[in-house]
Design a protein around this motif. Structure first.
Motif, PDB file in Angstrom:
ATOM      1  N   TYR A 184      -1.178   4.361 -10.725  1.00 40.28           N
ATOM      2  CA  TYR A 184      -0.572   5.498 -10.041  1.00 40.28           C
ATOM      3  C   TYR A 184       0.879   5.671 -10.474  1.00 40.28           C
ATOM      4  O   TYR A 184       1.622   4.697 -10.557  1.00 40.28           O
ATOM      5  N   ASP A 234      -0.379   4.942  -3.304  1.00 36.43           N
ATOM      6  CA  ASP A 234      -1.793   5.189  -3.591  1.00 36.43           C
ATOM      7  C   ASP A 234      -2.677   4.053  -3.067  1.00 36.43           C
ATOM      8  O   ASP A 234      -3.562   4.265  -2.251  1.00 36.43           O
ATOM      9  N   CYS A 235      -2.383   2.807  -3.526  1.00 35.39           N
ATOM     10  CA  CYS A 235      -3.206   1.685  -3.078  1.00 35.39           C
ATOM     11  C   CYS A 235      -2.580   0.950  -1.888  1.00 35.39           C
ATOM     12  O   CYS A 235      -3.099  -0.049  -1.405  1.00 35.39           O
ATOM     13  N   HIS A 244       2.643   2.203 -11.019  1.00 36.09           N
ATOM     14  CA  HIS A 244       2.111   0.934 -10.526  1.00 36.09           C
ATOM     15  C   HIS A 244       1.079   0.468 -11.528  1.00 36.09           C
ATOM     16  O   HIS A 244       0.021   1.077 -11.678  1.00 36.09           O
ATOM     17  N   CYS A 292      -2.736  -0.255 -10.478  1.00 40.70           N
ATOM     18  CA  CYS A 292      -3.686   0.840 -10.182  1.00 40.70           C
ATOM     19  C   CYS A 292      -3.490   2.070 -11.048  1.00 40.70           C
ATOM     20  O   CYS A 292      -4.299   2.979 -11.053  1.00 40.70           O
ATOM     21  N   CYS A 314       3.258   0.944  -3.203  1.00 38.63           N
ATOM     22  CA  CYS A 314       2.492   1.968  -3.929  1.00 38.63           C
ATOM     23  C   CYS A 314       1.849   2.899  -2.904  1.00 38.63           C
ATOM     24  O   CYS A 314       1.068   2.455  -2.070  1.00 38.63           O
TER      25      CYS A 314
HETATM   26 ZN   LIG Z   1      -1.127   1.243  -6.683  1.00 37.76          ZN
END
Ligand SMILES: [Zn+2]
Ligand SMILES: [Zn+2]
Ligand SMILES: [Zn+2]
Length: 327
Positions: A105, A122-123, A100, A103, A120
């Motif tokens: 990730y 992560d975010c 991504h 961010c 994503c």
């Molecule tokens: Zn992300």
């Protein structure tokens, strides 16, 4: 010493099959099936035999390929695998990894899959294809490590250990043929064997060539075995270019196990001091095979001159051992 099996193998190359080709057997082991059939169980490994005669110019080898053996258990035919640089597991597979961009990730594609969309993890935002970069990377299923270049390893099918290729035992494989020198070498040794057999036959022995003799629980292949049916007298014959003390000791043990007197024929007519000493002590009868196919009781010791007639009589009596030992 040339063993009966080795002489059989060289004769086959000289007169029959004109080459021995390596094959990969079950489990990846290297085999020379034609050659192997000609050797006896007591002979060394066929590859060692072929390499030894190759090194001394009797055989010539044409390079075929290489095999790798396990340094742990010696099993031949290791298999290539990639491995995780962090935990050494081979369970590291090439996977499409998404990153991504917003961010940073990165994870395998499956981590981003979210009910038909991509999100994503992560975010926790939904991302479009344009917001992602894709690359092929290795992911270790064992420890989760993500990496671009796996380690090269060879694994053993038998003990299952893995090694860096440089730590395994590399062996080059050759297709073997006999050289002109090798053909001559083989003829010389077969002539020596025939001369020994003829000479014993003349002395009314019952003679078998390239045969086996039973010892105490062991069957020995021998070049010549001779038995006097009336006297029960027995002889066994070994052939060597230049017998060493170790050869002599081993052959004397064999002869004593089968209850026969040992005769060693040297095809170079030369022996070491130690071997000569054993012969003088009549532990063995030592004879030289001359290039014309005759046998002679004289031989050269070390770099010195041939032994004279004072110690060793002519063949007539030499074959009649141990009668002459007291002279
Ligand atoms: Zn992300
Ligand atoms: Zn790992
Ligand atoms: Zn192994």
């Amino acid at each position: 010493m040339v063993s009966p099996g080795e002489l059989r193998l060289l004769t086959e190359l000289s007169e029959g099959t004109n080459e021995f080709t390596p094959e990969t057997g079950p489990g990846g082991a290297v085999e020379y099936p034609t050659a192997e059939r000609l050797l006896d169980d007591r002979d060394p490994d066929v590859v060692d035999v072929l390499e030894r005669y190759g090194a001394r110019g009797v055989l010539e080898g044409e390079f075929v390929s290489k095999v790798y053996s396990c340094p742990e258990c010696d099993t031949q035919g290791m298999q290539y695998t990639t491995a995780c640089p962090a935990c050494e597991s081979a369970h590291a597979v090439e996977t499409t990894v998404l990153e991504h961009q917003a961010c940073g990730y990165a994870a395998p594609e499956s981590y981003f899959e979210d009910e038909g969309d991509l999100a994503c993890p992560d975010c926790e935002t939904t991302v479009r294809e344009e917001g992602l970069s894709r690359r092929q990377q290795y992911v270790c299923k064992e420890c989760g490590e993500v990496f671009e270049t796996p380690e090269d390893r060879l694994w053993c099918r038998d003990c299952l250990y893995m090694f860096p290729p440089a730590e395994t035992i590399e062996r080059a494989l050759y297709r073997y043929q006999i050289t002109d020198d090798g053909r001559e070498w083989t003829d010389r040794h077969r002539l020596a064997r025939e001369a020994a057999a003829d000479s014993l036959e003349e002395r009314r022995f019952e003679v078998s060539v390239d045969t086996t003799v039973e010892g105490d629980g062991t069957t020995y292949p021998v070049h010549v075995f001779a038995e006097d049916p009336l006297m029960g007298d027995r002889r066994v014959v070994a052939i060597a270019e230049r017998p060493t003390e170790k050869h002599v000791a081993a052959f004397r043990d064999l002869a004593s196990d089968v209850g026969a007197h040992p005769i060693i024929i040297t095809t170079t007519g030369a022996v070491s001091e130690e071997v000569a000493r054993r012969a003088e002590a009549t532990e063995v009868t030592l004879l030289s095979a001359r290039p014309d196919g005759t046998l002679d009781s004289e031989y050269d010791v070390g770099e010195g001159a041939p032994r004279g007639q004072s110690l060793f009589q002519r063949l007539t009596s030499a074959m009649d051992v141990p009668a002459w030992k007291t002279q």
